[in-house]
Design a protein around this motif. Structure first.
Motif, PDB file in Angstrom:
ATOM      1  N   GLU A 229       0.837  -1.207   0.000  1.00 28.78           N
ATOM      2  CA  GLU A 229       0.000   0.000   0.000  1.00 28.78           C
ATOM      3  C   GLU A 229       0.864   1.247   0.000  1.00 28.78           C
ATOM      4  OE1 GLU A 229      -3.055   0.641  -0.833  1.00 28.78           O
ATOM      5  OE2 GLU A 229      -4.252   0.512   1.016  1.00 28.78           O
ATOM      6  N   THR A 233      -2.269   4.574  -3.996  1.00 27.30           N
ATOM      7  CA  THR A 233      -3.356   3.595  -3.894  1.00 27.30           C
ATOM      8  C   THR A 233      -4.267   3.919  -2.719  1.00 27.30           C
ATOM      9  OG1 THR A 233      -1.928   2.109  -2.596  1.00 27.30           O
ATOM     10  CG2 THR A 233      -2.019   1.760  -4.971  1.00 27.30           C
ATOM     11  N   LYS A 237      -8.283   4.600  -3.111  1.00 31.32           N
ATOM     12  CA  LYS A 237      -9.294   3.852  -2.364  1.00 31.32           C
ATOM     13  C   LYS A 237     -10.166   4.774  -1.526  1.00 31.32           C
ATOM     14  CE  LYS A 237      -6.468  -0.340  -2.198  1.00 31.32           C
ATOM     15  NZ  LYS A 237      -5.638  -1.232  -1.341  1.00 31.32           N
ATOM     16  N   ALA A 241     -13.494   4.282  -3.497  1.00 30.98           N
ATOM     17  CA  ALA A 241     -14.203   3.252  -2.735  1.00 30.98           C
ATOM     18  C   ALA A 241     -15.059   3.841  -1.619  1.00 30.98           C
ATOM     19  CB  ALA A 241     -13.196   2.259  -2.153  1.00 30.98           C
TER      20      ALA A 241
END
Length: 279
Positions: A229, A233, A237, A241
């Motif tokens: 990670e 990223t 996310k 997300a």
């Protein structure tokens, strides 16, 4: 670029484009939240380690590859090596991940099956899932994918060196290694410095040998998350997300500002040391 303003606002996707201007101003709230996040240290460490490994070990490879190709005597051999080395650059990271899975999968990968059949190991090695292996795999795949493409730049620089310099060096008794050291390397110095500055500027994103984001998002999983990670990223996310667009923008903005600073600093250092730079 106007969207950057939402890093300082409490923006909601439901407010649309007008929300860029009408959302409540919250200042540095999300910047502070990221810096104080319990994963902040881990994210920064992973980002810096992966990028530093690529800079140290991957940057010299295209230069060495270009030198070896230029020194090869057989033209047919040179064409084959050059073509084979830069073709991986046209393979997407999705396909690279598929190839690496076929080769290095713990249960069905070709490498593990071969090692087991030869009796070197009893069970498969978790090349792609063990946290301790992610950095090495990331570096190896990046070098394989990008080195041939960047070597083209250095080969072009080598081809622009005056051949009379080599002839003069040979008349002075310089062997092949001395000609490389005293003629070739000084001749490609401007190209090396330019590529180095560009690599430093994109340092946090992976530099010249590939995208850290694509590697981490594809090869990262719940098992190796502690080393795979990275800031990019994490921001992706958070934004896509979890819908925290303002927070994700703030995280990416921090990285962008650092990258701009790195470009300016590296350019000034290059100008002072060698009088070469981008601006």
């Amino acid at each position: 670029m106007i969207g950057i303003i939402i890093a300082f606002k409490d923006y909601s996707i439901t407010s649309g484009f007008t929300g860029f201007f009408t959302s409540n101003w919250i200042g540095l709230k999300y910047f502070k939240e990221f810096v104080t996040d319990y994963r902040f240290g881990e994210l920064v460490r992973n980002t810096l380690v992966i990028s530093t490994l690529k800079m140290i070990f991957a940057f010299p490879v295209p230069i060495l590859l270009a030198l070896m190709i230029s020194e090869a005597g057989n033209k047919g051999f040179k064409r084959v090596i050059q073509t084979a080395s830069y073709l991986p650059n046209f393979i997407s990271w999705v396909l690279v991940y598929g190839i690496s899975t076929a080769l290095f999968s713990e249960s069905s990968g070709v490498i593990n099956q071969l090692l087991i059949s030869l009796g070197f190991i009893d069970k498969g090695i978790p090349f792609l899932t063990a946290p301790g292996n992610f950095w090495g795999m990331s570096l190896a795949l990046s070098v394989w994918k990008s080195s041939g493409w960047w070597a083209i730049i250095f080969l072009a620089a080598i081809s622009g060196i005056d051949s009379s310099l080599y002839e003069a060096a040979m008349c002075d008794g310089a062997g092949r290694l001395k000609r490389i050291w005293h003629v070739t390397l000084p001749g490609i110095k401007p190209a090396v410095i330019t590529v180095l500055i560009l690599s430093v500027g994109s340092f946090l994103g992976g530099g010249m040998v590939g995208s850290n984001f694509e590697q981490s998002i594809l090869m990262g999983n719940n098992v190796n998350n502690s080393t795979s990670e990275i800031i990019q990223t994490y921001a992706f996310k958070m934004g896509m997300a979890q819908g925290r667009f303002s927070y994700a923008t703030a995280v990416d903005l921090i990285q962008s500002v650092i990258s701009i600073i790195l470009i300016i600093v590296s350019n000034r250092i290059a100008k002072k040391v060698s009088d070469e730079g981008l601006f």
